[in-house]
Design an enzyme around this catalytic site. Structure first.
Site, short mmCIF file in Angstrom:
data_model
loop_
_atom_site.label_atom_id
_atom_site.label_comp_id
_atom_site.label_asym_id
_atom_site.label_seq_id
_atom_site.Cartn_x
_atom_site.Cartn_y
_atom_site.Cartn_z
CE LYS A 54 69.54 -58.70 38.25
NZ LYS A 54 70.45 -58.83 37.18
CD GLN A 98 73.27 -58.48 35.20
OE1 GLN A 98 72.87 -59.49 36.16
NE2 GLN A 98 72.76 -57.96 34.89
CG ASP A 121 68.90 -64.98 35.35
OD1 ASP A 121 68.31 -63.38 35.97
OD2 ASP A 121 71.02 -64.65 35.45
N1 GUN Z 1 70.99 -58.66 31.92
C1 GUN Z 1 70.15 -57.85 31.90
N2 GUN Z 1 68.92 -58.83 32.36
C2 GUN Z 1 69.33 -59.55 33.19
C3 GUN Z 1 68.38 -60.54 34.03
O1 GUN Z 1 67.37 -61.13 34.15
N3 GUN Z 1 69.82 -61.57 34.57
C4 GUN Z 1 70.79 -61.55 34.32
N4 GUN Z 1 71.73 -62.86 34.59
N5 GUN Z 1 72.05 -60.55 33.34
C5 GUN Z 1 70.81 -59.74 32.17
#
Ligand code: GUN
Length: 292
Positions: A54, A98, A121
């Site tokens: 990311k 995350q 998110d």
């Molecule tokens: N864990 C798995 N997919 C995601 C996501 O799209 N965002 C976040 N913050 N954690 C995740």
């Protein structure tokens, strides 16, 4: 018949390029670039990889990313204090914590503490609530479900009145994607680990979303001829011929599904790249909202 391959990698690359152009224009016009804060707690290797990807994607689009890496033993108060500091920081437009967090932390309370306008998110309970409600829209759509919808749009599938079946009910994918499909006027069925006769539900599906996290669980005989199949799964499968001893497979058995479906996403190279593209899109939107 062999299905059309839905190339998420190239669709995501196109979106990322458009975002890069918009970021450059924002910098030229406002002397401001969007900023994304990533918060990683503990040492889950998959999470660390996702966060790195990311951050790299941000850099390529000209978005500033600010990484916060906290030890596994971080306390609830400490984590929420960091989120509050990021809420107050005008250089931070998006906050990404995350998931999953280590077990001792209360993820709902952490997500609740994120400023709604920075919830790139789309996991804040208010955003999820708006997603569920008729006539309301969230400020941000969760990235993977948003990516799934963008792929469906790219294929040109008519969702209104379509039978859409979602296999999986996670907060991150299954639930929000089902709500988005419903908003698009599909007739939505959600299947999960306790569903009694899964194939009886998947066979009538015009649109099938596999997000259950079980390697190759959906086989060609469970798919309606011509259906659009979106495979969100990423699973490791033992493969002695592969360098790492395994290869990545989806929740759909690709070899049998590709003979039946009308269109299908590969794994890797389908939904995965879209998640990151949509995160960048949400971060750009957050910056636009902050400037407005
Ligand atoms: N864990 C798995 N997919 C995601 C996501 O799209 N965002 C976040 N913050 N954690 C995740």
């Amino acid at each position: 018949m062999t299905a059309q391959l839905i190339d998420g990698k190239s669709i995501a690359a196109k979106i990322r390029e458009e975002i890069g152009t918009a970021v450059a224009a924002m910098q030229a016009q406002h002397d401001y670039v969007p900023g994304l804060a990533t918060v990683l707690v503990g040492e889950n290797p998959a999470s660390a990889t996702y966060v790195r990807m990311k951050q790299k994607a941000c850099a390529e689009a000209g978005i500033r990313s600010i990484g916060h890496e906290l030890p596994a033993g971080t306390g609830q108060t400490e984590l929420e204090e960091l989120v509050r500091a990021l809420n107050a920081d005008p250089q931070v437009n998006g906050i990404l914590v995350q998931l999953p967090l280590p077990d001792h932390l209360d993820d709902e309370a952490v997500l609740n503490s994120i400023d709604l306008g920075k919830d790139v998110d789309g996991f804040h309970p208010v955003n999820i609530g708006r997603l569920a409600m008729k006539g309301r829209d969230p400020l941000f759509i969760p990235c993977t479900p948003y990516g799934v919808m963008a792929l469906l749009e790219e294929v040109g599938v008519r969702l209104s009145g379509a039978e859409a079946v979602v296999v999986g009910r996670s907060n991150i994918v299954g639930l929000p994607v089902a709500m988005l499909l419903q908003k698009a006027n599909a007739t939505v069925t959600i299947c999960h680990s306790r569903t009694r006769d899964l194939a009886a539900h998947t066979r009538p599906a015009d649109v099938l979303i596999a997000a259950i996290g079980r390697a190759e669980m959906i086989t060609g005989d469970m798919i309606k001829p011509g259906a659009v199949v979106i495979d969100v799964g990423v699973n490791q499968k033992e493969d002695p011929t592969a360098k790492r001893g395994y290869r990545l497979v989806g929740d759909v058995e690709f070899e049998s599904a590709v003979e039946v479906a009308g269109a299908i996403t590969p794994v890797p190279g389908g939904v995965g790249p879209m998640t990151i593209a949509m995160l960048l899109k949400n971060t750009l939107r957050a910056a636009e909202l902050a400037l407005a």
